[in-house]
Design a protein around this motif. Structure first.
Motif, PDB file in Angstrom:
ATOM      1  N   SER A 261      -3.679  11.731   3.984  1.00  0.00           N
ATOM      2  CA  SER A 261      -4.616  10.867   4.695  1.00  0.00           C
ATOM      3  C   SER A 261      -5.267   9.861   3.758  1.00  0.00           C
ATOM      4  O   SER A 261      -6.284   9.265   4.094  1.00  0.00           O
ATOM      5  CB  SER A 261      -5.704  11.716   5.373  1.00  0.00           C
ATOM      6  OG  SER A 261      -6.416  12.474   4.402  1.00  0.00           O
ATOM      7  N   SER A 262      -4.679   9.662   2.571  1.00  0.00           N
ATOM      8  CA  SER A 262      -5.250   8.741   1.594  1.00  0.00           C
ATOM      9  C   SER A 262      -4.422   7.467   1.502  1.00  0.00           C
ATOM     10  O   SER A 262      -3.221   7.457   1.793  1.00  0.00           O
ATOM     11  CB  SER A 262      -5.338   9.401   0.212  1.00  0.00           C
ATOM     12  OG  SER A 262      -4.045   9.668  -0.288  1.00  0.00           O
ATOM     13  N   LEU A 263      -5.067   6.388   1.095  1.00  0.00           N
ATOM     14  CA  LEU A 263      -4.422   5.082   0.995  1.00  0.00           C
ATOM     15  C   LEU A 263      -4.731   4.465  -0.354  1.00  0.00           C
ATOM     16  O   LEU A 263      -5.878   4.477  -0.808  1.00  0.00           O
ATOM     17  CB  LEU A 263      -4.926   4.160   2.111  1.00  0.00           C
ATOM     18  CG  LEU A 263      -4.277   2.779   2.186  1.00  0.00           C
ATOM     19  CD1 LEU A 263      -2.857   2.879   2.727  1.00  0.00           C
ATOM     20  CD2 LEU A 263      -5.114   1.836   3.062  1.00  0.00           C
TER      21      LEU A 263
ATOM     22  N   ARG B 175      -5.889   2.607   6.774  1.00  0.00           N
ATOM     23  CA  ARG B 175      -5.665   4.016   6.456  1.00  0.00           C
ATOM     24  C   ARG B 175      -5.675   4.877   7.714  1.00  0.00           C
ATOM     25  O   ARG B 175      -4.786   5.719   7.924  1.00  0.00           O
ATOM     26  CB  ARG B 175      -6.744   4.508   5.487  1.00  0.00           C
ATOM     27  CG  ARG B 175      -6.550   5.952   5.002  1.00  0.00           C
ATOM     28  CD  ARG B 175      -7.855   6.573   4.537  1.00  0.00           C
ATOM     29  NE  ARG B 175      -8.809   6.715   5.634  1.00  0.00           N
ATOM     30  CZ  ARG B 175      -8.742   7.694   6.537  1.00  0.00           C
ATOM     31  NH1 ARG B 175      -7.796   8.608   6.481  1.00  0.00           N
ATOM     32  NH2 ARG B 175      -9.649   7.744   7.505  1.00  0.00           N
TER      33      ARG B 175
ATOM     34  N   TYR C 172       0.841  -1.187   0.000  1.00  0.00           N
ATOM     35  CA  TYR C 172       0.000   0.000   0.000  1.00  0.00           C
ATOM     36  C   TYR C 172       0.885   1.250   0.000  1.00  0.00           C
ATOM     37  O   TYR C 172       2.014   1.223   0.505  1.00  0.00           O
ATOM     38  CB  TYR C 172      -0.857   0.074   1.263  1.00  0.00           C
ATOM     39  CG  TYR C 172      -1.948  -0.951   1.399  1.00  0.00           C
ATOM     40  CD1 TYR C 172      -3.240  -0.686   0.950  1.00  0.00           C
ATOM     41  CD2 TYR C 172      -1.713  -2.173   2.036  1.00  0.00           C
ATOM     42  CE1 TYR C 172      -4.267  -1.615   1.122  1.00  0.00           C
ATOM     43  CE2 TYR C 172      -2.727  -3.104   2.209  1.00  0.00           C
ATOM     44  CZ  TYR C 172      -4.000  -2.821   1.753  1.00  0.00           C
ATOM     45  OH  TYR C 172      -5.010  -3.735   1.923  1.00  0.00           O
TER      46      TYR C 172
ATOM     47  N   ASP D 275      -9.376  -1.811   4.721  1.00  0.00           N
ATOM     48  CA  ASP D 275      -8.470  -0.770   4.236  1.00  0.00           C
ATOM     49  C   ASP D 275      -8.700   0.542   4.970  1.00  0.00           C
ATOM     50  O   ASP D 275      -7.756   1.305   5.199  1.00  0.00           O
ATOM     51  CB  ASP D 275      -8.667  -0.560   2.732  1.00  0.00           C
ATOM     52  CG  ASP D 275      -7.930  -1.594   1.901  1.00  0.00           C
ATOM     53  OD1 ASP D 275      -7.458  -2.596   2.483  1.00  0.00           O
ATOM     54  OD2 ASP D 275      -7.823  -1.414   0.682  1.00  0.00           O
TER      55      ASP D 275
ATOM     56  N   HIS E 264       0.573   5.238   1.356  1.00  0.00           N
ATOM     57  CA  HIS E 264      -0.194   6.187   2.161  1.00  0.00           C
ATOM     58  C   HIS E 264       0.447   7.565   1.998  1.00  0.00           C
ATOM     59  O   HIS E 264       1.649   7.730   2.179  1.00  0.00           O
ATOM     60  CB  HIS E 264      -0.169   5.754   3.638  1.00  0.00           C
ATOM     61  CG  HIS E 264      -0.911   6.660   4.558  1.00  0.00           C
ATOM     62  ND1 HIS E 264      -0.310   7.719   5.203  1.00  0.00           N
ATOM     63  CD2 HIS E 264      -2.208   6.666   4.955  1.00  0.00           C
ATOM     64  CE1 HIS E 264      -1.203   8.329   5.966  1.00  0.00           C
ATOM     65  NE2 HIS E 264      -2.359   7.711   5.837  1.00  0.00           N
TER      66      HIS E 264
ATOM     67  N   LEU F  88      -2.480   4.273   9.843  1.00  0.00           N
ATOM     68  CA  LEU F  88      -1.289   4.892   9.272  1.00  0.00           C
ATOM     69  C   LEU F  88      -1.341   6.412   9.384  1.00  0.00           C
ATOM     70  O   LEU F  88      -0.305   7.078   9.517  1.00  0.00           O
ATOM     71  CB  LEU F  88      -1.134   4.481   7.811  1.00  0.00           C
ATOM     72  CG  LEU F  88      -0.817   3.006   7.564  1.00  0.00           C
ATOM     73  CD1 LEU F  88      -0.821   2.708   6.074  1.00  0.00           C
ATOM     74  CD2 LEU F  88       0.526   2.624   8.180  1.00  0.00           C
ATOM     75  N   THR F  89      -2.533   6.971   9.328  1.00  0.00           N
ATOM     76  CA  THR F  89      -2.688   8.420   9.441  1.00  0.00           C
ATOM     77  C   THR F  89      -2.433   8.899  10.866  1.00  0.00           C
ATOM     78  O   THR F  89      -1.781   9.929  11.082  1.00  0.00           O
ATOM     79  CB  THR F  89      -4.106   8.846   9.010  1.00  0.00           C
ATOM     80  OG1 THR F  89      -4.327   8.438   7.654  1.00  0.00           O
ATOM     81  CG2 THR F  89      -4.291  10.357   9.122  1.00  0.00           C
TER      82      THR F  89
ATOM     83  N   GLU G  65       5.904  10.343   1.741  1.00  0.00           N
ATOM     84  CA  GLU G  65       4.986   9.220   1.575  1.00  0.00           C
ATOM     85  C   GLU G  65       5.337   8.099   2.542  1.00  0.00           C
ATOM     86  O   GLU G  65       6.448   8.027   3.077  1.00  0.00           O
ATOM     87  CB  GLU G  65       5.009   8.707   0.135  1.00  0.00           C
ATOM     88  CG  GLU G  65       6.299   8.002  -0.261  1.00  0.00           C
ATOM     89  CD  GLU G  65       6.296   7.549  -1.705  1.00  0.00           C
ATOM     90  OE1 GLU G  65       5.240   7.642  -2.365  1.00  0.00           O
ATOM     91  OE2 GLU G  65       7.358   7.110  -2.188  1.00  0.00           O
TER      92      GLU G  65
END
Length: 275
Positions: free
Chosen positions: A125-127, A201, A120, A197, A122, A204-205, A182
């Protein structure tokens, strides 16, 4: 130059709550980062995933080319095939990985996978899921026979259609520009099969350091059931990449032109997102 890229990396693997042994193996030494998920049961799956890591281990610590990655994949396939021949149930392994390579005088990620372990990306704030699963469920989605929103409830969604050491061991691969800021995640399906997901997300954020993120992801997978081994690598690009992504980051993911006859194949399959 790939040697100018500065990374913060953390890796964590856990046996989970249901398995007696950990059949996952990882390599997290620049410029190669990979997760391998072994199959074949006790004394076979763990050997298969270890063989994948052993095939790539000599590439750690120095610049690599796409041709060297293809050769390592071929070595891994030979070694896992030999292990499979020694066991009645056979053996195999998935692999999902990224490698820092030079392309058009700029650092790129060579992203590749065999099976349903994933990579993935990231950003902000998007995945995005960069890899495409080689699984029965994904094939049915591609054929229009299964709706993407029904995939999570499909009982055979985890039946994989490609594996290292199997008859079909071709790896799909893509080149992705390295971008400062990133975050990449490489994981076995012990993570992606347990939590959505959206949960990945959000984790990770919210988590600042890679070590915090790996611990939180493993913890969430175990809280969701921990039915499989869980392996995660989180990579933060600190410096040395492009200062910003292109306006169309998804299209900037291009098929790799590097291949071997049996292992590494370019593809133009688009990014798939899952929630």
């Amino acid at each position: 130059m790939t040697t100018d890229v500065v990374l913060n990396v953390a890796a964590l693997t856990d046996v989970g709550l249901r398995r007696e042994i950990n059949e996952d193996a990882m390599l997290a030494q620049s410029p190669v980062f990979l997760v391998a998920d072994g199959m074949g049961g006790h004394d076979a799956g763990d050997k298969a995933s270890a063989a994948v890591v052993e095939a790539f281990a000599p590439l750690a610590g120095h610049p690599v080319s796409m041709e060297e990655i293809g050769a390592a994949l071929a070595r891994a396939n030979e070694r896992v095939s030999a292990i499979s021949a020694q066991h009645a149930r056979g053996a195999g392994s998935t692999v999902a990985a990224v490698a820092l390579v030079e392309h058009e005088s700029a650092p790129h990620w060579l992203v590749f996978n065999v099976g349903d372990s994933r990579v993935y990306r990231h950003r902000g704030s998007s995945l995005e899921q960069l890899t495409v699963d080689h699984s029965l469920g994904q094939e049915l989605v591609d054929a229009g026979e299964l709706r993407p929103e029904n995939l999570a409830d499909f009982s055979q969604r985890n039946v994989i259609t490609r594996a290292v050491g199997a008859a079909d061991s071709i790896a799909d691969s893509w080149l992705v520009p390295v971008v400062d800021g990133e975050r990449l995640l490489i994981c076995s399906d012990g993570l992606s099969g347990e939590i959505s997901d959206e949960s990945i997300r959000a984790t990770l954020t919210m988590c600042g350091r890679p070590e915090t993120a790996t611990e939180a992801l493993v913890r969430r997978a175990k809280e969701a059931g921990g039915r499989d081994n869980i392996s995660v690598i989180v990579i933060d690009v600190v410096a040395g990449g492009a200062m910003r992504a292109s306006d169309d980051a998804t299209d900037n993911r291009m098929p790799s032109e590097s291949r071997t006859d049996s292992m590494l194949e370019s593809t133009t399959v688009p990014v798939r997102r899952r929630g």
